[in-house]
Design an enzyme around this catalytic site. Structure first.
Site, PDB file in Angstrom:
ATOM      1  CG  HIS A 117      -1.821   1.190   1.264  1.00  0.00           C
ATOM      2  ND1 HIS A 117      -2.838   1.375   0.349  1.00  0.00           N
ATOM      3  CD2 HIS A 117      -1.858   2.265   2.092  1.00  0.00           C
ATOM      4  CE1 HIS A 117      -3.464   2.497   0.625  1.00  0.00           C
ATOM      5  NE2 HIS A 117      -2.884   3.073   1.672  1.00  0.00           N
ATOM      6  CE1 TYR A 165      -3.934   8.143   2.781  1.00  0.00           C
ATOM      7  CE2 TYR A 165      -5.116   6.376   1.660  1.00  0.00           C
ATOM      8  CZ  TYR A 165      -3.983   6.853   2.302  1.00  0.00           C
ATOM      9  OH  TYR A 165      -2.881   6.032   2.452  1.00  0.00           O
ATOM     10  CG  ASP A 176     -32.840 -17.597  15.858  1.00  0.00           C
ATOM     11  OD1 ASP A 176     -33.681 -17.555  16.769  1.00  0.00           O
ATOM     12  OD2 ASP A 176     -33.143 -17.569  14.640  1.00  0.00           O
TER      13      ASP A 176
END
Length: 811
Positions: free
Chosen positions: A225, A258, A544
């Site tokens: 990056h 940015y 659930d």
């Protein structure tokens, strides 16, 4: 060569990794009073990815829990000597779609109390004078965002941890992790071994390598990056007190870029469309060099050119500024761009990694969450979307992991529309009837690697295009959804649910264990089906699902496609040590087709010699055509019918048999979008949306599932927990205005809740939303929901909206 370290023989907790993640966890553990903690780093603190981070801190994120973690981080950073600058943050919108995203974010921020403001282009320029407004439609401004010095933050956290008793050892490489009987017992280092009850892998980009030492797959990929730092080029203004006026951070996602200030210069970076995974071998497995510590990669101006060009479109001065340096450093990304947190399948071995270039922003909150998780055994927030258990076995493949991770990096700033389907690594897991679906116009979605039918475009001609919802809700939509829903209500629908996760609990102790774990009574007669939850120590809904007693010592659990890993892990941790209970994931063993609707009996009866006289929530073994079938009289849409399970090798034959038999009855094949609409009409809850580990059964309207006459895990907490809110059904007065989830709900001018899920009901012809509201908000109350900047009125409705007495499903 560093001096040998004199390590303790034992510590209760060992943290591996001295970056911002590891030190944040150490700091938070010390704050909780944990004293027997050591932190080990292979080199110096910050020498992995932390030291080269750009340091931006933005709080509003794509999930409730991650946003809360970011807010907790800012609260902590204000108290530390970490170079925190609360300069505010701007996010621009340059397309109609991005403008809708900003409007949605501004609305969502209200539910957190975040002071996110909608600003026009000129207001954005006034805050960030270096930009030009060409193409800008609007923006958002959050005054509590900011930036800091990542290394300074790490050392501040380390100092705080030391003051709390944590011992830190640098230049101490971990060479092995001791695991036996499924549990961690310590670490091996170049300076000796340390016994431990808990080991935390906070290894940053090295976390996958550390995980392999314990036999744990941590699916992260290092990506190079880049961002640049300019030389000073502007005059800085001062306020009335002589202090410098700070520029806010600036993000322009449509240009992939940015900015933040760096003294009188700027830091500028972005997420290019042509990514660069780093340090991968021929099998795409990370192989970071052992001596890669405190180092950067070579500048790659060719790859950065796209970002540099875009930056000049927004800040023209970038054309002429002088660059101090182009920073190119590896950062670890996950396949879904979410953190990788929690306890692994190895008991006591925790992971905190994969921060996807926003670890600085989230470190404070992440450290707090992880410390609470380690100490209490459960996280304090619903972090399923960040839980390491969410990754299925397909992520053992480095190739698959890379495909998925590359996709999220290269689309980092793309808008995630509802119904958006990722494309990388598909198709992978195929249901038995996949080719039939494809040949009949199926529009496929993907979940947990499974190809699933969203709808059949061949049904679109029978739908109503005028029902398309406004805005985002109308994207990735088809009139086929309405056609399939209506056909199910009026005639019969056939749905492929083979991707649903299926677990088997077997053994002489299975009934007793389930009675202890479930809030409902599940050890009933053989053939009985029970809808139930499992609760955590706070009385929140951890699982659930339905439980079917197949035999005296055999139970089948059916849960959501994406939740099998989670539920199996939760149950597995409760298994007795005496071997009296075994748990198996049998998802791939069984195909499952749901046949629902008033004419379902007309479809099934001609195919079986067996009687269909068993009642609702009962199971029976049948023969359907030539296929042995386990038939469950259960529904998720509120209609009469069955879920039909057969061994997978029979699946295609069973589907074809049912389809051919159903033609005289007007049977329609349907997809999951129709199921979602139908379940909203019937008020059926969806875990991870309407119900989460933060919600109790009483708050969720699931009182009928709680067996108050027995003790179960979480029962005491549930009994003592006040009902602070209730899940309510809301119908909106504008049918084409459809809530997507997380929109603020307003009562008498005050925001009192947020939407959990929403959609359109084709039978009730209403836009439906569910939201947790204060208990005093009664049925019939007037409410408003902010849908993309417009307050849409509605009312709290009695539920279920469809067939309230349940006559149809018990027919």
């Amino acid at each position: 060569m560093p001096r040998p370290r004199e390590l303790p023989d034992r510590a209760r907790i060992v943290i591996i990794g001295g970056g911002v993640g590891g030190t944040a966890i150490a700091y938070a553990l010390a704050q909780l009073g944990e004293r027997d903690v050591i932190l080990l780093d292979r080199n110096e603190l910050t020498s992995g990815s932390t030291f080269h981070s750009a340091g931006l801190v933005g709080q509003l994120r794509g999930s409730v829990s991650l946003t809360r973690m970011m807010m907790d981080s800012v609260e902590l950073y204000r108290t530390l000597d970490c170079g925190w600058v609360e300069c505010g943050g701007i996010r621009l919108a340059c397309t109609p779609e991005r403008e809708q995203e900003v409007l949605r974010q501004v609305a969502w921020a209200r539910t957190f109390g975040l002071p996110l403001e909608l600003i026009d282009p000129e207001e954005a320029k006034a805050l960030f004078p270096l930009m030009i407004t060409d193409g800008v439609r609007c923006g958002s401004y959050l005054p509590t965002d900011g930036y800091l010095d990542p290394s300074q933050l790490t050392y501040a956290l380390a100092e705080g941890a030391r003051e709390g008793g944590v011992r830190i050892f640098t230049h101490t490489r971990v060479t092995g992790i001791d695991v036996s009987d499924g549990r961690v017992h310590g670490v091996q280092t170049e300076w000796g071994n340390v016994e431990a009850d808990i080991v935390v892998n906070a290894g940053g980009m090295y976390a996958a390598e550390v995980g392999r030492l314990a036999g744990v797959r941590v699916p992260i990929v290092p990506f190079a990056h880049e961002y640049l730092v300019t030389q000073p080029f502007r005059e800085r203004e001062r306020d009335s007190e002589g202090e410098f006026v700070h520029l806010p951070t600036l993000r322009d996602p449509d240009l992939l870029i940015y900015f933040r200030e760096e003294g009188a210069g700027l830091v500028m970076g972005g997420y290019e469309r042509h990514s660069a995974p780093w340090a991968l071998d021929a099998h795409q497995l990370d192989r970071i060099p052992p001596d890669f510590n405190g180092r950067l990669l070579e500048e790659d101006w060719q790859r950065f050119e796209e970002i540099a060009e875009n930056s000049r479109q927004r800040v023209p001065l970038m054309e002429d500024v002088k660059v101090t340096r182009l920073i190119n450093g590896p950062e670890a990304f996950t396949p879904d761009n979410e953190f990788c947190l929690g306890e692994s399948d190895v008991r006591g071995f925790f992971v905190a990694a994969g921060f996807c270039a926003h670890g600085i922003a989230g470190a404070g909150g992440m450290g707090k969450l992880m410390a609470e998780w380690i100490v209490s055994g459960e996280p304090g927030l619903d972090v399923w979307e960040m839980d390491i258990r969410r990754f299925g076995p397909q992520y053992r493949s480095p190739h698959y992991t890379l495909k998925r991770t590359r996709e999220v990096y290269e689309t980092y700033y793309d808008i995630r529309y509802p119904g958006h389907e990722r494309q990388a690594g598909r198709p992978l897991r195929l249901p038995p009837a996949y080719q039939w679906h494809a040949g009949h116009g199926a529009s496929f979605g993907e979940k947990s690697g499974w190809e699933r039918v969203n709808w059949y475009e061949s049904n679109a001609a029978d739908g109503d295009e005028s029902l398309r919802p406004r805005g985002w809700a109308g994207m990735h939509w088809s009139p086929a959804v309405g056609a399939e829903a209506l056909a199910t209500r009026e005639r019969a629908g056939l749905f492929d649910e083979s991707s649903f996760s299926k677990l088997e609990l077997a053994g002489p102790g299975a009934a007793e264990l389930l009675e202890r774990l479930c809030d409902n009574r599940v050890a009933r007669d053989v053939g009985q089906i029970t809808y139930t939850q499992m609760l955590n120590r706070h009385g929140g809904i951890e699982c659930d699902f339905t439980v079917t007693r197949v035999a005296e010592e055999l139970f089948q659990i059916v849960t959501g496609t994406a939740f099998g890993q989670h539920d199996a892990s939760w149950i597995r941790r409760q298994l007795p040590d005496d071997g009296s209970v075994t748990l198996s994931d049998v998802t791939s063993r069984w195909a499952c087709f749901a046949l629902w609707g008033p004419r379902a009996r007309d479809v099934l009866a001609p195919l079986t010699p067996d009687p269909l006289d068993f009642g609702y929530m009962r199971m029976r073994e049948l023969t359907v055509g030539d296929v042995p079938v386990r038939a469950l009289r259960v529904t998720y849409v509120g209609e009469f019918g069955w879920e039909l399970y057969c061994p997978s090798e029979y699946g295609l034959g069973l589907w074809r048999t049912l389809w051919e038999s159903g033609q005289p009855a007007g049977l329609v094949a349907g997809g999951y979008r129709a199921i979602d609409s139908l379940r909203l009409e019937k008020g059926y809850r969806a875990w991870a949306a309407d119900i989460t580990p933060d919600d109790s059964p009483y708050e969720a309207g699931l009182d009928f599932c709680v067996a108050v006459d027995k003790d179960f895990d979480g029962s005491e907490a549930l009994a003592e927990r006040p009902v602070a809110r209730r899940l309510r059904c809301i119908t909106l007065n504008e049918p084409r205005a459809v809530a997507l989830g997380n929109e603020p709900v307003r009562v008498q001018g005050s925001v009192v809740g947020r939407v959990t899920s929403g959609g359109y009901g084709y039978i009730v012809q209403r836009s439906i939303a569910y939201a947790y509201l204060p208990p005093e908000v009664e049925i019939g109350a007037h409410v408003e929901i902010d849908i993309f900047g417009e307050w849409v009125s509605g009312e709290v409705a009695p539920e279920p909206l469809y067939d309230p007495d349940g006559a149809r499903l018990r027919a």
